[in-house]
Write an enzyme that holds these catalytic residues in place. Sequence first.
Site, PDB file in Angstrom:
ATOM      1  N   ASP A  60       0.864  -1.179   0.000  1.00  0.00           N
ATOM      2  CA  ASP A  60       0.000   0.000   0.000  1.00  0.00           C
ATOM      3  C   ASP A  60       0.899   1.226   0.000  1.00  0.00           C
ATOM      4  OD1 ASP A  60      -1.673   2.118   0.523  1.00  0.00           O
ATOM      5  OD2 ASP A  60      -2.593   1.263   2.312  1.00  0.00           O
ATOM      6  N   SER A 140       2.494  11.795 -15.751  1.00  0.00           N
ATOM      7  CA  SER A 140       1.468  11.740 -16.789  1.00  0.00           C
ATOM      8  C   SER A 140       1.631  12.931 -17.713  1.00  0.00           C
ATOM      9  CB  SER A 140       0.076  11.784 -16.148  1.00  0.00           C
ATOM     10  OG  SER A 140      -0.942  11.926 -17.123  1.00  0.00           O
ATOM     11  N   TYR A 154      -6.563  15.013 -10.468  1.00  0.00           N
ATOM     12  CA  TYR A 154      -5.535  14.122 -11.017  1.00  0.00           C
ATOM     13  C   TYR A 154      -4.378  14.947 -11.587  1.00  0.00           C
ATOM     14  CZ  TYR A 154      -3.535  10.458 -14.041  1.00  0.00           C
ATOM     15  OH  TYR A 154      -2.697   9.564 -14.655  1.00  0.00           O
ATOM     16  N   LYS A 158      -0.386  14.840 -10.484  1.00  0.00           N
ATOM     17  CA  LYS A 158       0.692  14.503 -11.410  1.00  0.00           C
ATOM     18  C   LYS A 158       1.669  15.660 -11.604  1.00  0.00           C
ATOM     19  CE  LYS A 158      -0.444  10.232 -12.209  1.00  0.00           C
ATOM     20  NZ  LYS A 158       0.427   9.109 -11.783  1.00  0.00           N
TER      21      LYS A 158
END
Length: 258
Positions: A60, A140, A154, A158
Site C-alpha cells: 500500500d 502523466s 488528477y 501529477k
Amino acid sequence: MSKGLAVVTGAGSGIGKAIAKRLAKDGFSVGVTDINQAAVNATISEINSEGGIAKGDVLDVTNPESISAALETLEKEFGKLRVWVSNAGVSSMNHFVELTEKDWDLNMDVNAKGVFLCGQIAARKFISQQEGGKIINTASMAGKQGNVPFLSHYVASKFAVVGLTQAMAHELGKHNITVNAVCPGFVATPMQTRELEWEGSLKGQTPEQVKQGMIDVTPLGRLETPEDVARVVSFLAGEDSNFITGESIAINGGAYMD
C-alpha cells in the site's frame, strides 16, 4: 546473473505490469507489488513462465510500514535494491465544481504522497548501501499541462510528481541516485477503459467516440500501449541513462509537446 532487485509498484496490471515484465526481460529480479494480491500473483506467474525472475508482495503506497515491509521481504529474496519504480496510481473524473474532498484526497494520497513515501524509503536504502541507485516515477501527460477534461485533482497530483521528481533529483544526486519520471499519454489500460466510460458520460459521447478523439489528437495516430512506456523505463533503469536526472520524459505519441 541477475542485475539485482527492481521493485515496481502498481505492477498488477496496465503500465506497471508491462514495466515489471520488461525489467525482468532486461535481467533484473523483479519485486512485483500491488494493493491486490491476486494481481501480484498473476504478474509473477507471467514473468516466471517467460523465463524471468519475480517474487511479490502486497504493498500500500500510502502506508510507510507496508512499503518498508515489502522491500525487506524482497531484499531477503533478491538482495540489494538497484531500481525503484513508483508507478501505482488512481484516477476518477468529474466536473471541477462537483469534485469532492474524497476525490481529491484519494488522488493526492496515492498519486503524490505514494511517490513521496516510496521515494523516501527507496532513497534511504540507496544511501545506506552507498552504491547509488535509480528511482523512476510515473507521472502523466496531465503532469505537464492542465488542459485535461474532468481531471483537475488528477492533474494536480501529477504536477506534484513532476515537481517532486526534480526536487528529489537535486537532493539525491550527491549520492549517485538518479530520479526521473515518465509522462504517458493516452494509454490503453484497464484504467483508461474506465475513464472512457466516465468521460463519455460527462460529455454525452460514447466511449468509442472519446477514444477516437484521443487518437485524432495524437500525431502518431494510435493509442499508446503499456509497452511503449515500459521501453522508456527500461532505458532509465539501465546504464545508458546514468547522466540523466530530474527529467520527466513525455511518452505520448506527440499528443502534447513541450
